[in-house]
Design an enzyme around this catalytic site. Structure first.
Site, PDB file in Angstrom:
ATOM      1  N   TYR A 130       0.744   9.954 -11.557  1.00 46.69           N
ATOM      2  CA  TYR A 130       0.348   8.989 -10.524  1.00 46.69           C
ATOM      3  C   TYR A 130      -0.198   7.713 -11.168  1.00 46.69           C
ATOM      4  CZ  TYR A 130      -2.789   6.709  -7.230  1.00 46.69           C
ATOM      5  OH  TYR A 130      -3.451   5.770  -6.496  1.00 46.69           O
ATOM      6  N   ASN A 149       9.466   7.068  -5.956  1.00 48.05           N
ATOM      7  CA  ASN A 149       8.901   6.331  -4.821  1.00 48.05           C
ATOM      8  C   ASN A 149       8.086   5.120  -5.279  1.00 48.05           C
ATOM      9  OD1 ASN A 149       8.364   6.206  -1.898  1.00 48.05           O
ATOM     10  ND2 ASN A 149       6.244   6.560  -2.522  1.00 48.05           N
ATOM     11  N   ALA A 174      -8.187  20.525 -12.769  1.00 45.46           N
ATOM     12  CA  ALA A 174      -7.539  19.947 -13.954  1.00 45.46           C
ATOM     13  C   ALA A 174      -7.464  18.426 -13.842  1.00 45.46           C
ATOM     14  CB  ALA A 174      -6.138  20.526 -14.108  1.00 45.46           C
ATOM     15  N   PHE A 187       0.826  -1.220   0.000  1.00 48.80           N
ATOM     16  CA  PHE A 187       0.000   0.000   0.000  1.00 48.80           C
ATOM     17  C   PHE A 187       0.857   1.265   0.000  1.00 48.80           C
ATOM     18  CE2 PHE A 187      -2.380  -3.254   2.365  1.00 48.80           C
ATOM     19  CZ  PHE A 187      -3.599  -3.214   1.733  1.00 48.80           C
TER      20      PHE A 187
HETATM   21  N1  UFG Z   1     -14.129  17.441  -5.442  1.00 47.70           N
HETATM   22  C1  UFG Z   1     -14.797  18.629  -5.242  1.00 47.70           C
HETATM   23  N2  UFG Z   1     -14.408  19.430  -4.223  1.00 47.70           N
HETATM   24  C2  UFG Z   1     -13.375  19.108  -3.377  1.00 47.70           C
HETATM   25  C3  UFG Z   1     -12.693  17.884  -3.583  1.00 47.70           C
HETATM   26  C4  UFG Z   1     -13.093  17.072  -4.628  1.00 47.70           C
HETATM   27  O1  UFG Z   1     -15.733  18.977  -5.973  1.00 47.70           O
HETATM   28  O2  UFG Z   1     -13.086  19.910  -2.477  1.00 47.70           O
HETATM   29  C5  UFG Z   1     -14.563  16.563  -6.533  1.00 47.70           C
HETATM   30  C6  UFG Z   1     -13.461  16.237  -7.510  1.00 47.70           C
HETATM   31  O3  UFG Z   1     -13.366  17.243  -8.484  1.00 47.70           O
HETATM   32  C7  UFG Z   1     -13.945  14.893  -8.044  1.00 47.70           C
HETATM   33  C8  UFG Z   1     -14.683  14.261  -6.857  1.00 47.70           C
HETATM   34  O4  UFG Z   1     -14.961  15.332  -5.976  1.00 47.70           O
HETATM   35  O5  UFG Z   1     -14.869  15.102  -9.072  1.00 47.70           O
HETATM   36  C9  UFG Z   1     -13.845  13.226  -6.124  1.00 47.70           C
HETATM   37  O6  UFG Z   1     -12.572  13.809  -5.854  1.00 47.70           O
HETATM   38  P1  UFG Z   1     -11.473  13.090  -4.922  1.00 47.70           P
HETATM   39  O7  UFG Z   1     -10.285  13.989  -4.910  1.00 47.70           O
HETATM   40  O8  UFG Z   1     -12.085  12.714  -3.623  1.00 47.70           O
HETATM   41  O9  UFG Z   1     -11.160  11.752  -5.696  1.00 47.70           O
HETATM   42  P2  UFG Z   1     -10.666  11.520  -7.202  1.00 47.70           P
HETATM   43  O10 UFG Z   1     -11.846  10.933  -7.933  1.00 47.70           O
HETATM   44  O11 UFG Z   1     -10.040  12.688  -7.806  1.00 47.70           O
HETATM   45  O12 UFG Z   1      -9.488  10.528  -6.943  1.00 47.70           O
HETATM   46  C10 UFG Z   1      -9.673   9.174  -6.747  1.00 47.70           C
HETATM   47  C11 UFG Z   1      -8.531   8.649  -5.888  1.00 47.70           C
HETATM   48  C12 UFG Z   1      -7.221   8.773  -6.626  1.00 47.70           C
HETATM   49  C13 UFG Z   1      -7.348   8.134  -7.980  1.00 47.70           C
HETATM   50  C14 UFG Z   1      -8.504   8.724  -8.741  1.00 47.70           C
HETATM   51  C15 UFG Z   1      -8.710   8.060 -10.070  1.00 47.70           C
HETATM   52  O13 UFG Z   1      -8.472   9.369  -4.675  1.00 47.70           O
HETATM   53  O14 UFG Z   1      -6.213   8.134  -5.891  1.00 47.70           O
HETATM   54  O15 UFG Z   1      -9.690   8.560  -7.995  1.00 47.70           O
HETATM   55  O16 UFG Z   1      -9.070   9.036 -11.008  1.00 47.70           O
HETATM   56  F1  UFG Z   1      -6.234   8.358  -8.700  1.00 47.70           F
END
Ligand code: UFG
Length: 334
Positions: A141, A92, A283, A73
């Site tokens: 990533y 890493n 983005a 992990f």
């Molecule tokens: N979001 C908001 N406001 C915030 C934070 C997030 O609107 O303050 C939105 C993001 O734009 C996204 C959704 O909420 O649409 C989920 O965002 P997260 O950051 O919680 O999760 P991600 O979908 O971006 O990321 C997850 C995993 C990553 C992985 C990715 C795959 O956390 O490790 O899915 O695309 F890489």
């Protein structure tokens, strides 16, 4: 079984360690505490502070503990940061996998369960996403995890290391008693950020974009409870122990929720009005990510149980008990 959990002090690793110990496995944890928390490590686990990229650190752990399998992990996982600092991620993540596979070969350990990500797919052409879908990561990533998967495949064929690669979608929630939970610095994930509003740590939740081609214009994700995720990992270990061939499985609930629906669910769970403010797109965010987990169900006999309310409810218990995360010194008193 005796299991080496690398990254067992992190969010997902620590919940897996808990699940392993609960069912009677012996657990050895290796973690460099770069992003993990010492207090998150279960007291019944044997803890080593050390770096996966160090052959000496791995040799010490593997010489002192004859382990049956490894769970990995320990990777950096912030998409935005990976775009700014790609070499930090390749060093890493890819470097860690290289070091691990070499050490497993040296010590004759031949089973590996690996946390991969939906980010290996990039912008999906069709949803739900199946494992054989095109892989075209849109950030370093996701690219680093895809390279790690490929290293596992080639090394596995040559050295006889069998593996289960689990590609997670969005993970949330915490242990039912709230003793451990999610604590990233800085926090970038939606659920903990939403819950900072009722905790009084931010005035509103920012919604990144409401002009996506989805029903309410906000991004859709597939949210899975961290303990459902842990259950899949235990099943992956059992599958390998029973002689199963190397495989790769998506892990998600198979149902998508928009950012606005998540905020609405958090209002129901917390009873807080939870003001939200629409801001520009972040983005690199795909509009819709939903998993097909049919293979995990067929191969591992896995079935997720928790829905979004339970995910948010358990996360809420954790954050209410530990508003400053692991910094308050009280966390993980079991
Ligand atoms: N979001 C908001 N406001 C915030 C934070 C997030 O609107 O303050 C939105 C993001 O734009 C996204 C959704 O909420 O649409 C989920 O965002 P997260 O950051 O919680 O999760 P991600 O979908 O971006 O990321 C997850 C995993 C990553 C992985 C990715 C795959 O956390 O490790 O899915 O695309 F890489």
């Amino acid at each position: 079984m005796r299991i080496l959990v690398i990254g067992g002090a992190g969010y997902i690793g620590s919940h897996n360690v808990h699940a392993l110990i609960e069912r009677g496995d012996e657990v050895v944890v290796l973690d460099n505490l770069a992003t993990g928390h010492r207090q998150a490590v279960h007291p019944a686990a044997r803890f080593y502070e050390g770096d996966l990229r160090s052959a000496a650190d791995l040799d010490k752990v593997l010489a002192e503990n004859r382990v049956d399998a490894v769970m990995h992990f320990a990777a950096f996982s912030l998409v935005g940061e990976s775009v700014q600092k790609p070499l930090k991620y390749f060093n890493n993540n890819v470097g860690g996998m290289m070091s691990l596979l070499e050490a497993m070969e040296r010590h004759g350990v031949d089973r590996l369960v690996f946390s991969s990500t939906a980010a290996v797919y990039g912008e999906p052409k069709t949803v739900p996403i199946v494992e054989d879908a095109e892989k075209d990561p849109t950030n370093p990533y996701g690219e680093s995890k895809l390279i790690m998967e490929r290293m596992m495949r080639w090394a596995g064929q040559a050295c006889g290391i069998r593996s289960v690669i689990l590609r997670y979608f969005n993970v949330g929630g915490a242990l039912e008693d709230g003793s451990i939970g999610e604590d990233h610095r800085p926090e970038s994930h939606l659920i903990p950020l939403i819950l900072q509003v009722p905790l009084g740590r931010r005035p509103h939740i920012s919604i990144f974009g409401d002009d996506y081609p989805t029903q309410d214009g906000t991004c859709i994700r597939d949210y899975l409870h961290v303990m459902d995720l842990a259950d899949a990992h235990l099943r992956a270990l059992d599958y390998l122990a029973a002689g199963g061939e190397s495989t790769v499985c998506n892990l998600g609930n198979g149902q998508g929720f928009s950012v606005l629906e998540m905020v609405e669910a958090a209002r129901r769970v917390t009873g807080h009005p939870l003001p939200a403010k629409i801001e520009g797109r972040r983005a690199g965010d795909p509009a819709r990510l939903v998993a097909s987990s049919d293979r995990a169900k067929a191969v591992l006999g896995w079935q997720p149980h928790a829905g979004i309310e339970e995910i948010i409810r358990t996360a809420w218990t954790w954050h209410q008990k530990h508003p400053a995360g692991f910094e308050d010194g009280q966390a993980a008193k079991r």
